[in-house]
Motif scaffolding. Structure first.
Motif, PDB file in Angstrom:
ATOM      1  N   GLY A 145       0.876  -1.158   0.000  1.00 54.78           N
ATOM      2  CA  GLY A 145       0.000   0.000   0.000  1.00 54.78           C
ATOM      3  C   GLY A 145       0.919   1.215   0.000  1.00 54.78           C
ATOM      4  N   ARG A 146       0.541   2.265   0.704  1.00 55.74           N
ATOM      5  CA  ARG A 146       1.438   3.411   0.837  1.00 55.74           C
ATOM      6  C   ARG A 146       2.551   3.055   1.815  1.00 55.74           C
ATOM      7  N   THR A 147       3.763   3.435   1.460  1.00 55.65           N
ATOM      8  CA  THR A 147       4.909   3.279   2.350  1.00 55.65           C
ATOM      9  C   THR A 147       5.561   4.641   2.550  1.00 55.65           C
ATOM     10  N   ARG A 148       6.635   4.663   3.327  1.00 52.36           N
ATOM     11  CA  ARG A 148       7.379   5.918   3.515  1.00 52.36           C
ATOM     12  C   ARG A 148       8.033   6.387   2.223  1.00 52.36           C
ATOM     13  N   TYR A 149       8.008   5.503   1.199  1.00 56.85           N
ATOM     14  CA  TYR A 149       8.727   5.791  -0.028  1.00 56.85           C
ATOM     15  C   TYR A 149       7.849   6.073  -1.241  1.00 56.85           C
ATOM     16  N   ALA A 150       6.626   5.543  -1.260  1.00 58.95           N
ATOM     17  CA  ALA A 150       5.863   5.587  -2.515  1.00 58.95           C
ATOM     18  C   ALA A 150       4.380   5.392  -2.278  1.00 58.95           C
ATOM     19  N   GLY A 151       3.596   5.909  -3.227  1.00 56.87           N
ATOM     20  CA  GLY A 151       2.196   5.539  -3.304  1.00 56.87           C
ATOM     21  C   GLY A 151       2.075   4.133  -3.860  1.00 56.87           C
ATOM     22  N   GLY A 152       1.034   3.421  -3.404  1.00 56.67           N
ATOM     23  CA  GLY A 152       0.909   2.028  -3.804  1.00 56.67           C
ATOM     24  C   GLY A 152      -0.521   1.627  -4.070  1.00 56.67           C
ATOM     25  N   THR A 153      -0.811   0.353  -3.921  1.00 55.42           N
ATOM     26  CA  THR A 153      -2.128  -0.190  -4.235  1.00 55.42           C
ATOM     27  C   THR A 153      -3.202   0.513  -3.419  1.00 55.42           C
ATOM     28  N   GLY A 163      11.753   8.373  -1.108  1.00 52.87           N
ATOM     29  CA  GLY A 163      11.537   7.402  -2.169  1.00 52.87           C
ATOM     30  C   GLY A 163      12.386   7.687  -3.390  1.00 52.87           C
ATOM     31  N   ARG A 164      12.500   8.957  -3.746  1.00 50.82           N
ATOM     32  CA  ARG A 164      13.346   9.301  -4.892  1.00 50.82           C
ATOM     33  C   ARG A 164      14.802   8.954  -4.608  1.00 50.82           C
ATOM     34  N   GLU A 165      15.224   9.183  -3.376  1.00 50.66           N
ATOM     35  CA  GLU A 165      16.596   8.842  -3.006  1.00 50.66           C
ATOM     36  C   GLU A 165      16.801   7.325  -3.032  1.00 50.66           C
ATOM     37  N   SER A 186       4.065   7.190  -8.759  1.00 49.84           N
ATOM     38  CA  SER A 186       5.352   6.684  -8.291  1.00 49.84           C
ATOM     39  C   SER A 186       6.057   5.873  -9.375  1.00 49.84           C
ATOM     40  N   PHE A 187       5.273   5.116 -10.138  1.00 48.24           N
ATOM     41  CA  PHE A 187       5.855   4.319 -11.221  1.00 48.24           C
ATOM     42  C   PHE A 187       6.580   5.212 -12.219  1.00 48.24           C
ATOM     43  N   TRP A 188       5.901   6.249 -12.693  1.00 44.32           N
ATOM     44  CA  TRP A 188       6.498   7.058 -13.750  1.00 44.32           C
ATOM     45  C   TRP A 188       7.668   7.896 -13.242  1.00 44.32           C
ATOM     46  N   GLU A 189       7.626   8.327 -11.981  1.00 39.94           N
ATOM     47  CA  GLU A 189       8.806   8.981 -11.416  1.00 39.94           C
ATOM     48  C   GLU A 189       9.986   8.011 -11.368  1.00 39.94           C
ATOM     49  N   SER A 190       9.704   6.756 -11.017  1.00 38.32           N
ATOM     50  CA  SER A 190      10.769   5.754 -10.973  1.00 38.32           C
ATOM     51  C   SER A 190      11.369   5.531 -12.351  1.00 38.32           C
ATOM     52  N   VAL A 191      10.531   5.483 -13.373  1.00 35.29           N
ATOM     53  CA  VAL A 191      11.020   5.320 -14.737  1.00 35.29           C
ATOM     54  C   VAL A 191      11.978   6.454 -15.089  1.00 35.29           C
ATOM     55  N   GLU A 192      11.636   7.677 -14.693  1.00 36.89           N
ATOM     56  CA  GLU A 192      12.500   8.819 -14.996  1.00 36.89           C
ATOM     57  C   GLU A 192      13.855   8.694 -14.298  1.00 36.89           C
ATOM     58  N   ILE A 193      13.867   8.152 -13.087  1.00 40.98           N
ATOM     59  CA  ILE A 193      15.128   7.985 -12.361  1.00 40.98           C
ATOM     60  C   ILE A 193      15.992   6.914 -13.023  1.00 40.98           C
TER      61      ILE A 193
END
Length: 323
Positions: A145-153, A163-165, A186-193
């Motif tokens: 679900g939501r964590t300290r790092y990302a939005g989730g299910t 999360g970005r770090e 969160s997925f698309w930000e991860s793709v950019e990283i």
């Protein structure tokens, strides 16, 4: 040969299930009501499973963790469980592509396990990631679900600053990011990283709604990074609107997700990520899957030319190249 991209083995052990028992013996003393067990080490062997991605899954909320320390304690206990299983000859922890290849060159023996962290709250911060990598973790899923790092299910949202770090650290350490459970932002930000990505257990959003599943664009992004997508054996993730008490989803309906993905990214990017006994059991598995050894029945619903790849060769190719 089967390779399963997602099994919550140690989490099940933490619920009181002894996976070293025969399935009938486990069911006779199963502590999980309404989620009849399908997975034991014997069942995995009977299915022809040689490797799986074994999770470190810390359960949040009621009955689970309330903070980082609680999440870390759960994950460390599960890590110790895998190590004890390895000492007893039930599993072999695999840390590199060379180890996977050597393991698969022997047709019998322990089940190979690649450690995958599902939900990254056990990680203190990006600087703590090397500890887990040194411990053998090779795949990080930032969300459940939501964590300290990302939005989730069912918990929409972007990556947090932490999360970005963390995703950048995953990229820089050459670890793999598991996109399953990540919310779209969160997925698309991860793709950019730009880390390497897989989706260990995700069906297609083209066939049922919800941010738990991958859009075609997300599937293409995972595969563009070299990744494979694992098919989930959960009726609610196969047929939209399914509920307990209804006829279970058919294996051909799950095969429809595979065929859709194949049309988008090719059969070579489709694998298994059953998630069996991952908080559900026989009652929610597809019809015809009464126990784990029935998992290969899915293959009959796939084109003959695709069966070996989906069963395990696609994950094998990924593991030997990228792990």
């Amino acid at each position: 040969m089967l390779i399963d991209g997602h099994l919550d083995l140690a989490w099940n052990a933490a619920q009181g299930r002894d996976l070293t028992l025969a399935l009938e013996a486990l069911r006779a003393q199963d502590p999980s009501e309404g989620a009849t067990a399908t997975v034991t080490f014997g069942e995995l062997r009977a299915a022809g499973t040689r490797v799986c991605f074994g999770t470190l899954f810390a359960l949040p909320g009621a009955g689970g963790y309330a903070d980082h320390a609680g999440a870390r304690a759960q994950a460390l206990a599960q890590l110790e469980r895998y190590r004890r299983w390895e000492d007893a000859g039930h599993v072999r922890l695999l840390r590199s592509g060379a180890e996977v290849e050597a393991h698969l060159s022997v047709p019998e023996g322990p089940i190979g396990a690649v450690l995958l962290m599902e939900g990254a709250d056990p990680i203190r911060d990006a600087g703590d990631l090397p500890f887990w990598v040194d411990a053998g973790v090779r795949v990080i899923g930032p969300a459940w679900g939501r964590t300290r790092y990302a939005g989730g299910t069912d918990a929409p949202g972007p990556l947090t600053e932490a999360g970005r770090e963390l995703v950048a650290a995953v990229r820089d350490l050459g670890v793999t990011l598991d996109a399953s459970h990540l919310d779209d932002a969160s997925f698309w930000e991860s793709v950019e990283i730009g880390p390497r990505m897989i989706a260990s257990h995700s069906n297609s959003r083209a066939l049922l709604p919800g941010n738990r599943h991958l859009t075609d664009e997300m599937a293409r992004a995972v595969v563009a990074s070299g990744g494979v997508i694992g098919l989930v054996f959960l009726s609610t993730f196969i047929r939209g609107g399914w509920a307990v008490g209804q006829p279970r989803a058919e294996l051909d309906e799950l095969a429809a997700h595979a065929r859709h993905y194949a049309g988008v990214v090719g059969w070579e990017a489709v694998g298994l990520g059953t998630d069996l006994d991952g908080g559900f059991g026989l009652e929610k598995a597809p019809a015809g899957v009464e126990r784990y050894r029935d998992v290969p029945r899915l293959l009959a619903a796939l084109p003959a030319s695709a069966r070996a790849g989906v069963a395990g060769e696609n994950w094998r190719r990924w593991l030997t190249r990228y792990l």
